[in-house]
Enzyme design. Structure first.
Site, short mmCIF file in Angstrom:
data_model
loop_
_atom_site.label_atom_id
_atom_site.label_comp_id
_atom_site.label_asym_id
_atom_site.label_seq_id
_atom_site.Cartn_x
_atom_site.Cartn_y
_atom_site.Cartn_z
N ASP A 287 49.32 35.93 38.40
CA ASP A 287 48.30 35.22 39.17
C ASP A 287 48.04 33.88 38.47
O ASP A 287 48.55 33.60 37.38
CB ASP A 287 47.02 36.06 39.31
CG ASP A 287 46.21 35.64 40.54
OD1 ASP A 287 46.47 34.53 41.08
OD2 ASP A 287 45.32 36.39 40.98
C1 BGC Z 1 44.20 34.25 43.48
C2 BGC Z 1 45.41 34.75 44.23
C3 BGC Z 1 46.09 33.62 44.93
C4 BGC Z 1 46.46 32.55 43.92
C5 BGC Z 1 47.19 31.38 44.52
C6 BGC Z 1 44.52 33.06 42.62
O1 BGC Z 1 43.37 32.49 42.10
O2 BGC Z 1 43.68 35.30 42.70
O3 BGC Z 1 45.02 35.72 45.15
O4 BGC Z 1 47.23 34.07 45.60
O5 BGC Z 1 45.27 32.08 43.32
O6 BGC Z 1 46.40 30.61 45.32
#
Ligand code: BGC
Length: 770
Positions: A287
């Site tokens: 993530d």
């Molecule tokens: C979130 C994810 C997301 C990623 C990309 C993160 O902060 O937890 O769910 O896919 O950002 O935007």
């Protein structure tokens, strides 16, 4: 284009010269192609493939990537997130394919969570349709639009089971139940990816957040998760596994820790469970900046983070650039093996190969396709239908709903004339100017005999500090400068002239989703005051809720005449709300997350354990598992939702009451529409096993069917139950069933069920001496 031509030539060569005789034909070609490509890559170029940078239109994390274009030219980037539109994607992709040494195309990822341009209801709302086919269609439409717009990878489905509505991200998942959750996970993967990723309208999916992110302590985002293995396996892991079994192309590791080791550094999770136990073959992406956050978790310095993440099984580093910075040196000092870097690089190149990016790096996107395929009337129509199906009628006294298409209606509330919030917190490329507000929807649907008197009545929130915090997430709170008293007085005056009041209240989208935990999950205070004033007029008050989580609504449930939960309904929200309010659509949604009476009951969920001292409802009982100040049961249980008609259930009829081994049991009820309108009912089957070697839930959902009945019509609804439906994780964490007594329950929600008992034995296996 020069380099693409070369790569295409290479594919042709590989097809004829392939040496992997035993691999399936498709894989053999891919293996040979990727192997050949990798043989020409330097270690630095391989590490470059593991680097995912964020730049473009959306900001979805605490930092944005810098120097993206030079890094692409220097082969230091494997993918980009948050860039879309054919022009923007073509620009960056052409740098990669024409100006980097080997011309390897980039992945383009985006959070396409519930639609791309045409926005569908937020995922928790979509789940309330209990219609995996509709959800699959919504994902298919999202994939078609997103790929037309240059995206080839979505960070969806989010399948985190959640039992805590304080957590803002409960909006993004399917709710609290693993059985429903896994069906939805599968449907979404199928919808996005189709059966051939190389098709120009196929979007690679990424199941997230692996794992257990929905179990954050106290519902506070990014917080610690600590959970027994048996709970994980029984309730939290099944939807991720289902996505893997459906062929999901990628998996995102979560921010939280598991058993003291953050998921992003957790080899047990990312390798032993995901690859060895479940057979996952795609790649794992961290993530956002999660790799370097391992230092914040307390695991060491940045090089250590890079090493731990790679060794655990993370293949791609989202935004933190820790792999890019530290893997070369770690490899030089043999602190990480080159073979691990090769393995990660290979997995990412394989994904690009499967997407057909070496043949067409633009994956068929074009301005012309974008114009033709996005926000079409058919897509909007689908969004309207899915939204109607996602709404849950929580209360409807004196049949106040549906409203008549005549008379005077007071339309009140900060969300009544609002186009921004219905899109929800993960609205991808959704354009609020294309969204339909409730006010517009009502004027589209109500017809000339209805007079609408509108007053805003209150701002979404009055607390200036909260407003300031929320602003950081988006421009979703339009503030009216009048005093709260003046706004309320106007609303009350309007209500006094009307036959009924429709109050559209709830949360702003920025109060939900990521980094949006709340400790009080009621309506904001200024809206509560407005609602009380409206109720005091004595007019029937229909509360239309727009929000991203189960709310505490005990006062509202007592005093409003009707309550319709509409979540954030997407582009067509306003039309869909009007369709339901005026009876053009009979509501059929059922809750997939429990609504507590009080925050103190959280976590509250239907599939809880019995405990050694269950409360049986006798208030005189002292030494039992209960609260002194609030009942144990929720305000609205899992599976609950009303209709404008009524349904009655007959007793359960069983094909047998004693079964052995692999037999199939047929359990039927006759369902009658006892009201005056056609309507749909979601008939739910729950199974419980009162005695087993480990403690079991009081009941587990094991089947559901959506049935449409005309007024007066009766239908036999039959479930086929096999030992597969009896299985659970035992003390050894084996997924198996145990013989004994089983109670089958069938009904319209998890708390009002008919029941019947069967005995199911294992077949005796003859011993050798026999
Ligand atoms: C979130 C994810 C997301 C990623 C990309 C993160 O902060 O937890 O769910 O896919 O950002 O935007």
């Amino acid at each position: 284009m020069k380099r693409t031509g070369l790569l295409l030539g290479l594919i042709g060569g590989m097809i004829s010269g392939c040496a992997c005789a035993q691999a399936p034909a498709g894989n053999a070609k891919m293996n040979a192609f990727v192997g050949n490509l990798m043989s020409r890559m330097t270690l630095e170029e391989k590490i470059g493939q593991l680097n995912l940078l964020s730049v473009g239109f959306d900001v979805t994390g605490p930092e944005l990537s810098k120097d993206v274009e030079p890094k692409i030219r220097q082969s230091q980037v494997g993918g980009i997130l948050n860039t879309y539109t054919p022009a923007a994607v073509r620009r960056l992709q052409s740098l990669a394919v024409n100006e980097s040494r080997l011309g390897i195309p980039l992945l383009f990822g985006l959070d396409v969570i519930h639609g791309h341009k045409t926005i569908f209801p937020m995922p928790l709302g979509l789940a309330c349709t209990w219609d995996p086919e509709a959800i699959e269609r919504s994902a298919r439409i999202a994939a078609t639009e997103a790929t037309a717009d240059g995206v080839n990878w979505t960070f969806s489905p989010m399948v985190d089971i959640c039992r805590d509505p304080r957590w803002g991200r409960i909006a993004e998942g399917a709710g609290e139940d693993p059985y429903l959750g896994l069906q939805i996970a599968r449907a979404m993967v199928r919808g996005y990816q189709g059966d051939d990723l190389s098709r120009s309208n196929a979007l690679m999916a990424c199941v997230k957040h692996f794992a257990l992110y929905g179990g954050a302590e106290a519902g506070r985002d990014y917080n610690t998760v600590d959970m027994s293995r048996i709970r994980m396996y029984q309730y939290y892991l099944p939807p991720y596994r289902a996505a893997v079994e459906a062929g999901v192309g990628s998996v995102m590791s979560s921010f939280n820790e598991i058993n003291g080791v953050p998921a992003t550094a957790n080899r047990w999770l990312l390798t032993d469970v995901l690859r060895t136990q479940w057979g996952f073959r795609g790649f794992v992406v961290s993530d956002y900046t999660a790799i370097k956050e391992l230092s914040e978790h307390g695991l060491g310095d940045l090089p250590t983070d890079a090493k731990l993440a790679l060794q655990a099984g993370v293949d791609m580093d989202m935004v933190s650039e820790t792999f890019l910075k530290y893997l070369p040196e770690l490899a030089a000092h043999r602190e990480v093996s080159e073979s691990m870097i090769n393995q990660a690089c290979r997995r990412i190149l394989e994904a690009k190969y499967k997407l057909g990016l070496f043949a067409d790096p633009y994956h068929g996107c074009s301005e012309e396709r974008a114009r033709r395929e996005m926000l079409t009337p058919a897509n909007r129509q689908a969004a309207r239908e899915f939204a109607e199906q996602s709404f849950v009628l929580l209360k409807n006294d004196r049949h106040v709903l549906p409203l008549r298409k005549s008379g005077i209606i007071a339309l009140v509330g900060p969300l009544a004339d609002d186009q921004r919030n219905p899109l929800g917190s993960c609205h991808a490329a959704g354009d609020w100017q294309q969204a339909v507000s409730v006010r517009t929807g009502i004027s589209n649907v109500a017809g000339p005999a209805v007079t609408i008197l509108y007053a805003k009545g209150a701002n979404l929130v009055d607390d200036p500090a909260l407003r300031q915090t929320l602003k950081a997430f988006g421009d979703d709170i339009a503030v009216d400068a009048r005093s709260p008293q003046a706004m309320m007085a106007e609303a009350v005056a309007v209500a006094a002239r009307a036959d009924a009041v429709v109050a559209v209240l709830g949360e702003s989208f920025s109060m939900t989703g990521e980094a949006a935990s709340r400790s009080h999950i009621g309506l904001p205070v200024c809206q509560e005051r407005l609602l009380q004033a409206l109720v005091d007029t004595g007019k029937p008050v229909v509360l239309v809720l727009m929000n991203g989580r189960p709310l505490t609504l005990t006062w509202e449930a007592e005093h409003c005449t009707a309550i319709l939960e509409t979540w954030f309904g997407g582009t067509e929200a306003g039309n869909a709300v009007a369709d339901v309010l005026f009876g053009d659509y009979n509501p059929s949604g059922k809750l997939t997350a429990t609504f507590p009476r009080d925050v103190g009951q959280i976590p509250i969920y239907y599939n809880h354990k019995n405990t050694g001292r269950p409360y049986q409802g006798d208030p005189g009982d002292k030494f039992v598992s209960r609260y002194l100040d609030v009942p144990n049961d929720p305000l609205y249980p899992f599976g609950y939702g009303l209709s404008y008609t009524t349904f009655s259930y007959g007793e359960i009829q069983l094909s047998k009451t004693r079964l052995t081994g692999d037999e199939t049991l047929l359990a039927s009820v006759s369902l009658t529409n006892t009201g005056e309108r056609a309507g749909e009912e979601t008939v739910q089957l729950y199974v419980s096993q009162p005695v087993a070697s480990v403690t079991r839930s009081v009941e587990d959902l094991r089947g559901f069917q959506k049935v449409r009945l005309e007024p007066g019509e009766t239908r036999e609804v039959t479930f086929r139950v096999t030992p597969e439906d009896l299985k659970f994780y035992n003390r050894k964490l084996e997924y198996d069933w145990e013989p004994g007594e089983f109670i089958l329950r069938i009904g319209g929600d998890s708390s009002r069920l008919k029941s019947a008992t069967v005995h199911w034995n294992k077949r005796k296996t003859p011993t050798k001496s026999q």
